[in-house]
Design an enzyme around this catalytic site. Structure first.
Site, short mmCIF file in Angstrom:
data_model
loop_
_atom_site.label_atom_id
_atom_site.label_comp_id
_atom_site.label_asym_id
_atom_site.label_seq_id
_atom_site.Cartn_x
_atom_site.Cartn_y
_atom_site.Cartn_z
N HIS A 349 0.87 -1.18 0.00
CA HIS A 349 0.00 0.00 0.00
C HIS A 349 0.90 1.23 0.00
O HIS A 349 1.82 1.31 0.81
CB HIS A 349 -0.89 0.03 1.25
N TYR A 549 3.91 0.51 4.59
CA TYR A 549 4.58 -0.62 5.26
C TYR A 549 3.75 -1.90 5.27
O TYR A 549 3.84 -2.68 6.21
CB TYR A 549 4.98 -0.24 6.70
N HIS A 550 2.99 -2.13 4.20
CA HIS A 550 2.14 -3.32 4.14
C HIS A 550 2.64 -4.29 3.08
O HIS A 550 1.88 -4.78 2.24
CB HIS A 550 0.69 -2.90 3.87
N HIS A 551 3.91 -4.61 3.12
CA HIS A 551 4.53 -5.48 2.14
C HIS A 551 4.03 -6.91 2.31
O HIS A 551 3.96 -7.41 3.44
CB HIS A 551 6.04 -5.42 2.29
#
Length: 621
Positions: A349, A549-551
């Protein structure tokens, strides 16, 4: 404990007279000692002696690893070893307002993306910063504590793609299993919430008036106030945080602290996994090799190795161990055991960063007003005040840009409200890796102003990236190709919709009470476009591109006939016995959520599946 009391008495004698005018000083010292005691005596210790073999070896003490450790050690016959590359969680890490600052510590793997055609162009060397947790608790110690599950259609989509048991009706109980909802008006909803889990959820104990303005602005423009973790997601809300009594509730505090004394559980810290041991003839994972304090260890797993190292480290470890794309592994002089598309399907995201609004009041969060002595005293005395505000993020909205008037839509856009901006804390420029020239030109003139900011965040991206090895050395950071805005236009249009909506919100009565005005110094590399034109914003979002930080998704779950799949619906790696991946890597598609909550759910469900596969009867939830 004796030393703690000596410190307390010394401070009392030395500072008591000086600070007699501060009635809460001794409460603060007592609170500090209490918090120190709870954290350092609560976390399971680094095991002094390890067994030669365990039933299960879990790689990575992040969110998934902590949940798995707790649930698997419920079975007394299961011996479990948890391996973590980082060290112990520290007291300052649990102060909510410190969240962004943790990127500058050893608890961060400190990853950066490779330069790309579109995106991160205004970052230093064209590389976006991708922080990841290297600490007991993993990224649940670094993130901003936001707890969002996503939309039911996310999980129905996973199931429809050939993953039985992952539809929303099936996974809702696993979302609820971990949850201890503390918001009074939400805990009454027994269909969607629970008060029996380990992970406490709260609204922030302190927030600014600007967050209320954000909600009011949403209502003024036709939106609704909603529990986004309830039946419907579309609307505006104060954020639900993984906090307990005003402090961070990491996965370690929630799931490892309660099992500190279980005799069938060991954790080894500051231990770097170098490979998973796999018999090339039987294709069975039988153990793990790691290094700690310059010593090499080989520990065997009699039942399973469980990889929970996250969407960057998990594919790296798989590939180094011989599981991955054969051509790529051959180029790195690694013998391929199983040819699988590991590292592909990388999703995230991201948003335009730095969309800033000036105000004529002092209602925003600024570092010089937060880090005052009185605020510090208040925090350690009561866990209230500005230090209990999670990095300034306060409110959130979910929008379906395709059907904006549908109250039960499928959101593809999130608006993340921050009661401050890049100028509120001098270190933000470094945390987000913004180029000095751009920052000084655009934000230097307003560095002393009160501001607010919203991230227009893309929730359902069509762009996909890839994780690759630079070489076969496990200590070398992998190559991260984010490939932002590589889809052909969809992703940038969603973010543009968000920008236009945010500007609309800024003009409402709710925000005009603060004199809100869009900061209009253009980014220098976008100044050839008319400010506030679509072309300008397309340029801006590719200049200051902020990951949220939604890897995820780099070891995709899918049926055997899915050419992108790495694991099956029970999270077993195809072609390898005794090996599962349990973390955000297995997501087929990134959900419309901050990924910590879905990762909790994945680990809860995985724990039950593992128990079932080894003949353990599962108690009804």
């Amino acid at each position: 404990m004796k030393n703690l009391w000596i410190i307390y008495l010394s401070l009392s004698c030395v500072l008591g007279g000086v600070l007699s005018q501060q009635p809460s000083f001794f409460d603060a010292v007592s609170g500090l000692l209490r918090d120190t005691n709870n954290l350092y005596l609560g976390e399971p210790p680094d095991a002094e002696e390890l067994y030669s073999e365990y039933d299960f070896i879990i790689i990575g003490a992040g969110t998934a690893g902590c949940v798995l450790s707790n649930r698997l050690t419920e079975v007394e016959d299961f011996k479990v070893l948890l391996i973590e590359a980082g060290g112990s969680e520290q007291l300052f890490m649990d102060i909510p307002v410190m969240a962004t600052m943790l990127q500058f510590t050893d608890a961060n793997w400190d990853y950066h993306t490779e330069p790309q055609r579109a995106g991160c162009m205004g970052m230093r060397e064209g590389r976006c910063s991708w922080p990841r947790g290297r600490v007991v608790g993993g990224s649940s110690v670094l993130h901003s504590m936001m707890h969002t599950r996503g939309n039911r259609r996310d999980y129905d989509r996973w199931a429809a793609n050939g993953n039985p048991g992952w539809d929303f009706a099936s996974v809702l109980k696993y979302f609820k299993k971990s949850e201890n909802m503390q918001v009074p008006e939400l805990r009454r909803d027994k269909v969607y919430h629970s008060t029996k889990g380990e992970m406490t959820l709260q609204y922030p104990s302190w927030r600014t008036r600007l967050s209320d303005a954000f909600l009011q602005a949403g209502v003024e423009t036709g939106g609704n106030i909603v529990d986004y973790n309830g039946e419907k997601q579309i609307g505006y809300s104060i954020i639900q945080f993984t906090m307990n009594n005003g402090t961070r509730m990491s996965a370690s505090r929630a799931f490892l602290h309660p099992i500190k004394y279980r005799k069938n559980f060991h954790v080894t810290k500051n231990a770097m996994v170098t490979r998973i041991l796999i018999d090339p003839w039987t294709r069975r994972a039988y153990g793990v090799e790691f290094r700690k304090a310059n010593r090499r260890y080989i520990i065997k797993a009699t039942r399973e190795v469980i990889l929970s190292a996250g969407a960057i480290n998990s594919p790296q470890i798989l590939m180094i161990s011989g599981i991955g794309p054969k051509q790529h592994l051959t180029e790195k002089n690694i013998t391929t055991i199983v040819d699988l598309p590991v590292g592909y399907n990388l999703q995230d995201h991201w948003a335009l960063g730095g969309l800033t609004f000036l105000i004529n009041t002092t209602d925003s969060i600024r570092s010089e007003r937060v880090a005052t002595f009185s605020n510090i005293l208040e925090y350690f005395s009561h866990h209230t005040g500005p230090l209990s505000a999670p990095s300034g993020t306060e409110a959130i909205a979910f929008i379906d840009t395709n059907n904006p008037n549908d109250p039960d839509g499928y959101p593809d856009l999130e608006l993340l409200f921050v009661a401050g901006s890049l100028v509120s804390q001098p270190s933000y420029k470094q945390a987000f890796a913004i180029d000095d020239r751009i920052y000084n030109k655009v934000y230097g003139p307003i560095q002393d102003r009160d501001t607010w900011m919203v991230f227009p965040m893309l929730l359902l991206p069509e762009s996909k990236g890839r994780i690759m090895l630079k070489n076969k050395n496990p200590y070398t950071k992998p190559l991260i190709y984010a490939n932002y805005f590589s889809d052909g236009g969809h992703d940038q249009k969603v973010i543009l919709h968000g920008i236009r909506k945010i500007i609309e919100l800024s003009k409402t009565k709710a925000f005009q009470k603060f004199g809100s005005r869009l900061h209009d110094i253009p980014l220098p590399n976008c100044a050839h476009h008319k400010f506030n034109s679509d072309a300008y914003w397309y340029c801006a979002m590719k200049t200051i591109t902020n990951t949220i930080y939604h890897h995820c998704c780099t070891a995709k779950m899918g049926p055997r006939d899915d050419p992108e799949a790495v694991v099956d619906s029970r999270l077993k790696v195809y072609g390898i016995k005794g090996l599962r991946v349990v973390d955000a890597s297995i997501m087929p598609h990134v959900p419309a959520a901050h990924t910590n909550a879905p990762t909790l759910m994945i680990a809860e469900k995985a724990a039950d599946m593992i128990k079932e596969d080894w003949g353990i009867r599962i108690k009804p939830i």
